[in-house]
Design a protein around this motif. Structure first.
Motif, mmCIF file in Angstrom:
data_model
loop_
_atom_site.group_PDB
_atom_site.id
_atom_site.type_symbol
_atom_site.label_atom_id
_atom_site.label_comp_id
_atom_site.label_asym_id
_atom_site.label_seq_id
_atom_site.Cartn_x
_atom_site.Cartn_y
_atom_site.Cartn_z
ATOM 1 N N PRO A 183 0.821 -1.206 0.000
ATOM 2 C CA PRO A 183 0.000 0.000 0.000
ATOM 3 C C PRO A 183 0.855 1.257 0.000
ATOM 4 O O PRO A 183 2.008 1.249 0.440
ATOM 5 C CB PRO A 183 -0.800 -0.114 1.302
ATOM 6 C CG PRO A 183 0.110 -0.884 2.210
ATOM 7 C CD PRO A 183 0.870 -1.843 1.341
ATOM 8 N N SER A 184 0.281 2.347 -0.502
ATOM 9 C CA SER A 184 0.961 3.644 -0.503
ATOM 10 C C SER A 184 0.002 4.710 -0.025
ATOM 11 O O SER A 184 -1.201 4.643 -0.281
ATOM 12 C CB SER A 184 1.463 3.973 -1.913
ATOM 13 O OG SER A 184 1.865 5.330 -1.999
ATOM 14 N N LEU A 185 0.531 5.710 0.645
ATOM 15 C CA LEU A 185 -0.290 6.839 1.072
ATOM 16 C C LEU A 185 -0.374 7.903 -0.006
ATOM 17 O O LEU A 185 -1.434 8.495 -0.221
ATOM 18 C CB LEU A 185 0.279 7.454 2.357
ATOM 19 C CG LEU A 185 -0.500 8.640 2.936
ATOM 20 C CD1 LEU A 185 -1.913 8.217 3.316
ATOM 21 C CD2 LEU A 185 0.232 9.224 4.143
ATOM 22 N N PHE A 186 0.709 8.153 -0.723
ATOM 23 C CA PHE A 186 0.769 9.297 -1.632
ATOM 24 C C PHE A 186 0.637 8.940 -3.116
ATOM 25 O O PHE A 186 0.550 9.846 -3.945
ATOM 26 C CB PHE A 186 2.074 10.068 -1.418
ATOM 27 C CG PHE A 186 2.155 10.747 -0.077
ATOM 28 C CD1 PHE A 186 1.448 11.919 0.176
ATOM 29 C CD2 PHE A 186 2.920 10.213 0.944
ATOM 30 C CE1 PHE A 186 1.514 12.539 1.405
ATOM 31 C CE2 PHE A 186 3.000 10.824 2.184
ATOM 32 C CZ PHE A 186 2.286 11.994 2.419
ATOM 33 N N LEU A 187 0.634 7.683 -3.480
ATOM 34 C CA LEU A 187 0.439 7.310 -4.882
ATOM 35 C C LEU A 187 -1.025 7.515 -5.246
ATOM 36 O O LEU A 187 -1.922 7.023 -4.566
ATOM 37 C CB LEU A 187 0.842 5.859 -5.107
ATOM 38 C CG LEU A 187 0.827 5.382 -6.559
ATOM 39 C CD1 LEU A 187 1.880 6.110 -7.386
ATOM 40 C CD2 LEU A 187 1.042 3.870 -6.636
ATOM 41 N N ALA A 188 -1.258 8.258 -6.341
ATOM 42 C CA ALA A 188 -2.627 8.633 -6.698
ATOM 43 C C ALA A 188 -3.402 7.500 -7.360
ATOM 44 O O ALA A 188 -4.627 7.445 -7.245
ATOM 45 C CB ALA A 188 -2.603 9.851 -7.622
ATOM 46 N N GLN A 189 -2.730 6.609 -8.072
ATOM 47 C CA GLN A 189 -3.417 5.513 -8.732
ATOM 48 C C GLN A 189 -2.511 4.295 -8.720
ATOM 49 O O GLN A 189 -1.291 4.424 -8.658
ATOM 50 C CB GLN A 189 -3.780 5.877 -10.170
ATOM 51 C CG GLN A 189 -2.590 6.146 -11.080
ATOM 52 C CD GLN A 189 -3.018 6.695 -12.434
ATOM 53 O OE1 GLN A 189 -3.580 7.793 -12.511
ATOM 54 N NE2 GLN A 189 -2.761 5.941 -13.477
ATOM 55 N N PRO A 190 -3.095 3.084 -8.737
ATOM 56 C CA PRO A 190 -2.259 1.881 -8.640
ATOM 57 C C PRO A 190 -1.321 1.756 -9.830
ATOM 58 O O PRO A 190 -1.624 2.196 -10.939
ATOM 59 C CB PRO A 190 -3.291 0.746 -8.607
ATOM 60 C CG PRO A 190 -4.506 1.304 -9.261
ATOM 61 C CD PRO A 190 -4.529 2.757 -8.905
ATOM 62 N N MET A 191 -0.176 1.141 -9.590
ATOM 63 C CA MET A 191 0.826 0.982 -10.643
ATOM 64 C C MET A 191 1.706 -0.210 -10.331
ATOM 65 O O MET A 191 2.013 -0.475 -9.161
ATOM 66 C CB MET A 191 1.668 2.250 -10.779
ATOM 67 C CG MET A 191 2.624 2.255 -11.954
ATOM 68 S SD MET A 191 3.522 3.836 -12.109
ATOM 69 C CE MET A 191 2.162 4.979 -12.404
ATOM 70 N N VAL A 192 2.115 -0.912 -11.383
ATOM 71 C CA VAL A 192 3.050 -2.024 -11.236
ATOM 72 C C VAL A 192 4.425 -1.546 -11.671
ATOM 73 O O VAL A 192 4.585 -0.981 -12.755
ATOM 74 C CB VAL A 192 2.627 -3.242 -12.081
ATOM 75 C CG1 VAL A 192 3.623 -4.391 -11.892
ATOM 76 C CG2 VAL A 192 1.228 -3.695 -11.706
ATOM 77 N N PHE A 193 5.408 -1.754 -10.819
ATOM 78 C CA PHE A 193 6.785 -1.407 -11.119
ATOM 79 C C PHE A 193 7.553 -2.696 -11.382
ATOM 80 O O PHE A 193 7.627 -3.566 -10.506
ATOM 81 C CB PHE A 193 7.417 -0.634 -9.960
ATOM 82 C CG PHE A 193 6.727 0.669 -9.664
ATOM 83 C CD1 PHE A 193 7.152 1.850 -10.248
ATOM 84 C CD2 PHE A 193 5.636 0.710 -8.804
ATOM 85 C CE1 PHE A 193 6.519 3.045 -9.981
ATOM 86 C CE2 PHE A 193 4.985 1.906 -8.526
ATOM 87 C CZ PHE A 193 5.425 3.074 -9.129
#
Length: 326
Positions: A183-193
């Motif tokens: 999970p992330s607090l500041f990422l605006a939309q999900p993304m796969v790295f």
């Protein structure tokens, strides 16, 4: 759309970790600030960070506009998309070292980290840990299908393909390496790295942790107050131990996080363990320390609450978070 193709071997190696760490979160926060994104839950944060930036001397790369940073004429998230294609951001979000010890890769990210992430990190890390624990419970109670189908509204699970509406067109074959979910607090939309070098390191799926208005208000408005209350209750150093252990770690890493010797860290952990606030278990030649339910509740003093619906965090396959190695 990013289409992630999972085999049985990949599903067996799926891991959920609590955070990508404050530096990676700062990268996401730069993108959020420049676009004025995040909506109402981040309004208080954007205002506070913008005010801090106007009060301090801006660097050549940072302008004091309404969002605190120079707005970009490019489409939303294009800068982050470009960063995601580079190996350095994958290295950052997939780091298995101490998440709090990573250096900021450039002055803008360092500035946002200093003003907009670090002051809130203790509360943010607790919020992310609790969201991760809730996902672990979903995995234990409903299985992998239930976990993957409830991660985020922009993530769709249609076996054997996990589709992520990240704005990128990409087919990702895991090749038996598994998938890390965080999970992330500041990422605006999900993304796969994924690693551009196509090594055997597992790709990382980062999704925005839910943040309602009440939780957000508590997160942005109680910085410092909770720390003082907890320190008054258990002592300043042991309060820092509890907050550091929102991510499971070994004795040596606990000492590094607190800036004390491993012997001192072990002593504080022993006192907190005898008080029922910490649990310790041996793995190989190292001792791993985690919070008990009571310790987790105390660590949340002044932090936003998130109902996990469980007394103890699920441990497998979630296990210790990043930095829990010997």
């Amino acid at each position: 759309m990013q289409n992630v193709h999972l085999t049985i071997d990949d599903l067996a190696k799926l891991k959920i970790v609590p955070t990508v760490g404050p530096v990676a979160e700062s990268v996401f926060a730069v993108d959020l600030l420049r676009r004025g994104a995040g909506g109402a839950p981040f309004a208080g944060w954007r205002k506070a960070v913008g005010l801090k930036m106007r009060r301090t001397r801006p660097s050549a790369d940072v302008l004091t506009g309404p969002g605190g940073l120079r707005p970009r004429p490019a489409p939303e998230s294009e800068e982050l998309q470009q960063r995601a294609r580079g190996s350095w951001l994958f290295d950052l979000v997939s780091s298995e070292g101490p998440a709090d010890d990573v250096e900021c890769p450039d002055p803008v990210i360092e500035r946002v980290h200093h003003l907009g992430v670090a002051p809130y990190w203790a509360q943010a890390r607790t919020h992310l840990q609790l969201d991760r624990d809730r996902r672990c419970q979903l995995l234990v109670s409903g299985g992998i299908e239930h976990l993957l189908s409830t991660l985020h509204a922009w993530i769709d699970w249609s076996p054997p393909v996990l589709t992520v509406a990240s704005g990128r067109a990409q087919e990702i074959e895991l090749r038996g390496n598994g998938l890390v979910i965080v999970p992330s607090l500041f990422l605006a939309q999900p993304m796969v790295f994924a690693d551009p070098a196509r090594t055997d390191r597992a790709p990382v799926l980062v999704y925005p942790a839910p943040l309602d208005l009440d939780t957000a208000d508590a997160l942005w408005s109680t910085v410092g107050a909770g720390d003082r209350a907890l320190a008054a209750l258990v002592g300043r150093t042991r309060a820092k131990v509890l907050q550091a252990l929102t991510e499971t770690c070994n004795t040596s890493e606990l000492g590094r996080r607190l800036g004390i010797s491993p012997a001192a860290a072990s002593q504080h952990a022993t006192v907190l363990r005898e008080a029922g606030l910490v649990t310790s278990r041996r793995r190989s030649n190292t001792m791993l320390h985690s919070l008990t339910a009571l310790g987790s509740a105390l660590a949340m003093v002044g932090s936003p609450a998130l109902d996990t619906g469980m007394a103890e965090p699920a441990r497998s396959p979630c296990g210790p978070g990043p930095g829990a190695r010997a």
